[in-house]
Design a protein around this motif. Structure first.
Motif, PDB file in Angstrom:
ATOM      1  N   SER A 180       0.817  -1.225   0.000  1.00  0.00           N
ATOM      2  CA  SER A 180       0.000   0.000   0.000  1.00  0.00           C
ATOM      3  C   SER A 180       0.846   1.269   0.000  1.00  0.00           C
ATOM      4  CB  SER A 180      -0.941   0.015   1.199  1.00  0.00           C
ATOM      5  OG  SER A 180      -0.232   0.196   2.416  1.00  0.00           O
ATOM      6  N   VAL A 261      -3.699   3.238   1.740  1.00  0.00           N
ATOM      7  CA  VAL A 261      -4.878   3.278   0.872  1.00  0.00           C
ATOM      8  C   VAL A 261      -5.557   4.640   0.962  1.00  0.00           C
ATOM      9  CG1 VAL A 261      -7.172   2.289   0.458  1.00  0.00           C
ATOM     10  CG2 VAL A 261      -5.245   0.801   1.040  1.00  0.00           C
ATOM     11  N   VAL A 262      -5.769   5.116   2.199  1.00  0.00           N
ATOM     12  CA  VAL A 262      -6.452   6.397   2.409  1.00  0.00           C
ATOM     13  C   VAL A 262      -5.646   7.544   1.806  1.00  0.00           C
ATOM     14  CG1 VAL A 262      -7.233   8.033   4.169  1.00  0.00           C
ATOM     15  CG2 VAL A 262      -7.621   5.586   4.487  1.00  0.00           C
ATOM     16  N   SER A 264      -3.794   7.548  -0.700  1.00  0.00           N
ATOM     17  CA  SER A 264      -3.824   7.526  -2.171  1.00  0.00           C
ATOM     18  C   SER A 264      -5.082   8.192  -2.727  1.00  0.00           C
ATOM     19  CB  SER A 264      -3.740   6.085  -2.675  1.00  0.00           C
ATOM     20  OG  SER A 264      -4.931   5.375  -2.369  1.00  0.00           O
ATOM     21  N   VAL A 266      -8.361   7.190  -1.907  1.00  0.00           N
ATOM     22  CA  VAL A 266      -9.528   6.299  -1.901  1.00  0.00           C
ATOM     23  C   VAL A 266     -10.459   6.671  -0.744  1.00  0.00           C
ATOM     24  CG1 VAL A 266     -10.321   3.923  -1.614  1.00  0.00           C
ATOM     25  CG2 VAL A 266      -8.271   4.405  -2.963  1.00  0.00           C
ATOM     26  N   SER A 267     -11.763   6.740  -1.024  1.00  0.00           N
ATOM     27  CA  SER A 267     -12.762   7.042   0.004  1.00  0.00           C
ATOM     28  C   SER A 267     -13.416   5.739   0.439  1.00  0.00           C
ATOM     29  CB  SER A 267     -13.813   8.013  -0.545  1.00  0.00           C
ATOM     30  OG  SER A 267     -14.794   8.293   0.431  1.00  0.00           O
ATOM     31  N   LEU A 268     -13.299   5.403   1.722  1.00  0.00           N
ATOM     32  CA  LEU A 268     -13.842   4.159   2.243  1.00  0.00           C
ATOM     33  C   LEU A 268     -15.278   4.344   2.728  1.00  0.00           C
ATOM     34  CD1 LEU A 268     -10.784   2.858   4.339  1.00  0.00           C
ATOM     35  CD2 LEU A 268     -11.352   2.356   1.953  1.00  0.00           C
ATOM     36  N   GLN A 280     -12.580  -3.155   2.181  1.00  0.00           N
ATOM     37  CA  GLN A 280     -12.478  -2.313   0.999  1.00  0.00           C
ATOM     38  C   GLN A 280     -11.033  -1.885   0.759  1.00  0.00           C
ATOM     39  OE1 GLN A 280     -15.116   1.063   1.140  1.00  0.00           O
ATOM     40  NE2 GLN A 280     -14.298   1.961  -0.752  1.00  0.00           N
ATOM     41  N   ALA A 281     -10.316  -1.551   1.852  1.00  0.00           N
ATOM     42  CA  ALA A 281      -8.916  -1.134   1.729  1.00  0.00           C
ATOM     43  C   ALA A 281      -8.058  -2.263   1.169  1.00  0.00           C
ATOM     44  CB  ALA A 281      -8.394  -0.685   3.091  1.00  0.00           C
ATOM     45  N   VAL A 284      -8.652  -2.640  -2.514  1.00  0.00           N
ATOM     46  CA  VAL A 284      -7.999  -1.613  -3.318  1.00  0.00           C
ATOM     47  C   VAL A 284      -6.548  -1.992  -3.616  1.00  0.00           C
ATOM     48  CG1 VAL A 284      -7.129   0.771  -3.271  1.00  0.00           C
ATOM     49  CG2 VAL A 284      -9.482   0.276  -2.579  1.00  0.00           C
TER      50      VAL A 284
END
Length: 424
Positions: A180, A261-262, A264, A266-268, A280-281, A284
């Motif tokens: 990640s 992940v966050v 980058s 990405v909205s969880l 979800q993370a 991704v």
């Protein structure tokens, strides 16, 4: 002839000693992993994903506080329980009449809340792994935990299961953390100087890692190994420290995996009925395979935490009646605990992720109550520990943490119950 008999007896004694040593080592390893996997259960995984998504790298400070609290709490609790040779409720009662009953009731209630969340986590894990409905996944998770306890010599099975699942969790989370590519520099800075401070978040993560039954799980398992008495203080402290080391590393590595992940962009999903932010993370980072891997990790964390919560909560029943100190009474109490947790989970309609976050906060609220009793024992009732010698630095650290958890609990009550839509 007598010499031969004596020699044979010596060999027999040596073999028995070796068997006893291996059994003791197995129980100690089981105690370490019982504490570690309980502290890194589905609640902590979901809390980490949720709070990392909302706070970013600032959540690293909450991780640090949880580890420091863990050190002060676990070293004191492990040492006192094993030195006295008594389980937490019995030791507390010996110091302050009926305080053990209060602690036992709170731990059982908190353990029940934890176990509902653990079963919910098992449902989410199997949903991600196999695609089955989360309710059916929870039912299967609870049923398997019951089967483990119905197996003869379930204690040995539990030790093996916890070690295998714990190692598997570590390996898979490390892989995701590396892939990640988290902003490590920012995370390290905010570990000590956070841009945001949220006491409800800290209380929740502390409760999810060292609150409720988790406070006593490893110590009770170690006590069952037969290594009781103040003379075992050294090995006990080392075992507790090893457990804390495992959990501390795992907490931070999991945080880094989600942070990557966050960061980058990405909205969880944090609020829907089907929300599974950690899953979800993982998806991704590794795509469909990552989601399946996450399902395996999450389910492993859930089943081991169901075992830990049910077992430790059941051990507190010995506070009310001695028959629950071991044997089939303890096993059936554990099974009954899992059954009740499972039934409640199947009946309630709250989203699993919300349950997992709330139970951490709830157990963070009740943590200082039991801790206060044990600090009283450490300062004023050392006679119950079989020795007058007790590390002053450990008592000071434990007292400071007790005051901190009281403060955090008082200022966090409203926000914690708001996780379930209660209060504000």
């Amino acid at each position: 002839m007598p010499e031969r008999t004596q020699s044979e007896q010596s060999q027999t004694d040596a073999k028995l000693a070796a068997v006893k040593k291996r059994a003791g080592r197995s129980a100690v390893i089981g105690a370490i992993f019982l504490m570690a996997t309980s502290a890194i259960g589905p609640g902590f995984i979901t809390q980490t994903a949720t709070f990392t998504a909302t706070m970013g790298a600032a959540f690293a400070f909450a991780i640090l506080i949880s580890v420091l609290v863990d050190i002060a709490v676990q070293l004191n609790i492990w040492r006192m329980i094993t030195s006295s040779g008594k389980r937490a409720g019995e030791l507390a009662n010996a110091a302050i009449p009926f305080s053990g009953h209060v602690i036992a009731i709170l731990v059982v209630i908190g353990g029940l809340a934890f176990n509902i969340g653990n079963i919910a986590g098992g449902g989410l894990g199997l949903n991600a792994l196999l695609g089955i409905d989360a309710k059916w996944g929870g039912l299967l998770t609870g049923a398997l935990a019951i089967i483990i306890f119905l197996i003869k010599k379930a204690g040995k099975v539990m030790d093996v299961v916890l070690v295998v699942l714990g190692v598997g969790m570590i390996v898979m989370i490390v892989i995701v953390a590396i892939m990640s590519q988290p902003p490590i520099g920012d995370a390290l800075r905010q570990t000590f100087v956070p841009d945001e401070l949220n006491f409800a978040t800290i209380t929740t993560i502390v409760g999810g890692t060292v609150g409720g039954y988790i406070t006593y799980s490893g110590a009770h398992r170690y006590l069952d190994s037969g290594h009781a008495g103040p003379e075992h203080a050294g090995p006990v402290m080392r075992a507790a420290a090893n457990g804390i080391l495992v959990t501390g590393i795992m907490r931070y590595v999991l945080f880094l995996a989600i942070l990557g992940v966050v960061a980058s962009g990405v909205s969880l999903d944090l609020s829907s009925q089907a929300a599974n932010p950690a899953g979800q993370a993982f998806g991704v980072v590794l795509g469909e395979a990552g989601l399946r891997i996450f399902g395996a990790i999450f389910w492993a964390a859930a089943i081991s935490s169901v075992i830990g919560a049910a077992y430790t909560s059941a051990t507190f029943l010995s506070t009310f009646h001695k028959r629950f100190r071991g044997g089939w009474s303890l096993q059936w109490a554990t099974v009954g605990f899992i059954v009740v947790s499972l039934i409640i989970y199947l009946l309630i309609g709250t989203a699993p992720a919300a349950i997992l976050i709330f139970v951490g906060g709830f157990n963070g609220l009740i943590l200082p109550i039991g801790l206060s009793v044990f600090m009283y024992i450490g300062w004023f009732r050392r006679d119950l520990l079989g020795t007058r010698k007790y590390p002053l630095w450990l008592l000071i650290a434990g007292t400071l943490v007790t005051l901190l958890t009281w403060y955090m609990g008082i200022v966090s009550v409203g926000p914690i119950f708001a996780f379930l839509g209660i209060g504000g």
